[in-house]
Write an enzyme that holds these catalytic residues in place. Sequence first.
Site, mmCIF file in Angstrom:
data_model
loop_
_atom_site.group_PDB
_atom_site.id
_atom_site.type_symbol
_atom_site.label_atom_id
_atom_site.label_comp_id
_atom_site.label_asym_id
_atom_site.label_seq_id
_atom_site.Cartn_x
_atom_site.Cartn_y
_atom_site.Cartn_z
ATOM 1 N N GLU A 127 9.779 -14.382 -0.610
ATOM 2 C CA GLU A 127 10.419 -14.208 0.712
ATOM 3 C C GLU A 127 10.762 -15.512 1.432
ATOM 4 O OE1 GLU A 127 7.846 -11.523 2.886
ATOM 5 O OE2 GLU A 127 8.309 -9.860 1.541
ATOM 6 N N ASN A 168 10.662 -13.888 -5.785
ATOM 7 C CA ASN A 168 10.574 -12.485 -5.355
ATOM 8 C C ASN A 168 11.035 -12.363 -3.902
ATOM 9 O OD1 ASN A 168 9.453 -9.745 -6.003
ATOM 10 N ND2 ASN A 168 7.987 -10.194 -4.372
ATOM 11 N N HIS A 205 12.166 -2.184 -1.462
ATOM 12 C CA HIS A 205 11.644 -1.274 -0.438
ATOM 13 C C HIS A 205 12.859 -0.627 0.217
ATOM 14 C CE1 HIS A 205 7.606 -2.833 -0.902
ATOM 15 N NE2 HIS A 205 8.047 -4.058 -0.731
ATOM 16 N N GLU A 234 8.462 -3.959 -6.258
ATOM 17 C CA GLU A 234 7.652 -3.290 -5.226
ATOM 18 C C GLU A 234 8.323 -1.991 -4.785
ATOM 19 O OE1 GLU A 234 6.684 -6.021 -2.010
ATOM 20 O OE2 GLU A 234 6.411 -7.690 -3.397
ATOM 21 N N ASP A 236 9.525 1.311 -3.470
ATOM 22 C CA ASP A 236 9.187 2.539 -2.746
ATOM 23 C C ASP A 236 10.447 2.965 -1.994
ATOM 24 O OD1 ASP A 236 9.080 0.692 -0.569
ATOM 25 O OD2 ASP A 236 6.899 0.819 -0.413
HETATM 26 C C1 XIL Z 1 1.993 -5.747 1.794
HETATM 27 C C2 XIL Z 1 0.802 -4.872 1.438
HETATM 28 O O1 XIL Z 1 1.284 -3.689 0.836
HETATM 29 C C3 XIL Z 1 0.001 -4.553 2.678
HETATM 30 O O2 XIL Z 1 -1.203 -3.877 2.313
HETATM 31 C C4 XIL Z 1 -0.337 -5.826 3.436
HETATM 32 O O3 XIL Z 1 -0.967 -5.489 4.661
HETATM 33 C C5 XIL Z 1 0.899 -6.660 3.713
HETATM 34 O O4 XIL Z 1 1.570 -6.911 2.494
HETATM 35 N N1 XIL Z 1 6.424 -7.827 0.483
HETATM 36 C C6 XIL Z 1 5.461 -8.313 -0.365
HETATM 37 C C7 XIL Z 1 4.142 -7.645 -0.431
HETATM 38 O O5 XIL Z 1 5.746 -9.235 -1.143
HETATM 39 O O6 XIL Z 1 3.098 -8.567 -0.665
HETATM 40 C C8 XIL Z 1 3.845 -6.879 0.816
HETATM 41 O O7 XIL Z 1 2.630 -6.160 0.619
HETATM 42 C C9 XIL Z 1 4.991 -5.961 1.167
HETATM 43 C C10 XIL Z 1 6.248 -6.724 1.404
#
Ligand code: XIL
Length: 298
Positions: A127, A168, A205, A234, A236
Amino acid sequence: GTTLGAAAARSGRYFGTAINASKLGDPAYTTIAGREFDMVTPENEMKLDATEPRQGQFVFTAADRIVDWAAENGKRVRGHTLVWHSGQPQWLQSLSGSALRQAMVDHINGVMGHYKGRIYAWDVVDEAFADGTGGRRNSNFQRTGDDWIEVAFRVARAADPDARLCYNDYNIENWTWAKTQSVYSMVMDFKQRGVPIDCVGFQSHFNSGNPYDAGFRTTLQKFAALGVDVQITELDIQGAPAATYAAVVGDCLAVPRCAGITVWGVRDPDSWRSSDTPLLFDGNGDKKAAYTAVLDTL
Ligand code: XIL
């Protein structure tokens, strides 16, 4: 019947999930995770605040639980994440300039050294770009100089030459977005100059603010054409529409260098966005329609 991991393996891919160490004592959780997935990503346990709560004093207890569980169950591990603007311990937030740059290097060496040879791919930097304009995110690491990302990758390559090294990010799935173009330009530049990068992770996401768009396949193809693997890291999807899950899986399967897919949690209540019910299993551990759509597409 088959499982997500076995179905993905038929095309040489993996199907993973985020794992939370605090849930490894829950048999309902480990039964599903153990059965369905062949790659695991520690959800929080490898982050800066977890692994180096005091400068130079590394703590791997929770992350080791996940890595050991993965090894015992024949699963590979995605390391997540070495350098991130969020999840920073207090001591790190108080550093700047060359002291912060050195702390970054020491952190990468400390964590990657501990897990050397046991990690399939590392999210080296997470990020680093801003939403909207696509410029660099104004983080403490960014303020140490533009070259902080390539320094992180070079240090990471030396620390564990066998791990794939990924950049990422989120909101880089839509090819038309400025942020996507900025990351694409960085990866192209790294490949041209020999900065070691092997993969790009698309968090994926998907929700009303970042809706899934069929252009995702174009994005995956364009990045792959730069000579990196692409990974969905990641996944969802708000409301878990079966058709959208199937489309995402189809996009990965259409791109030979799409190495695999990871969903960000096992059951809906395990999700960081549980009210979106964005995952493949419900709170009872039952398979949702999205699960069947994914399995049928793989
Ligand atoms: C999130 C986790 O799912 C949570 O439990 C935590 O509180 C915050 O981080 N991008 C990422 C992940 O790269 O590490 C994040 O995970 C979600 C967004």
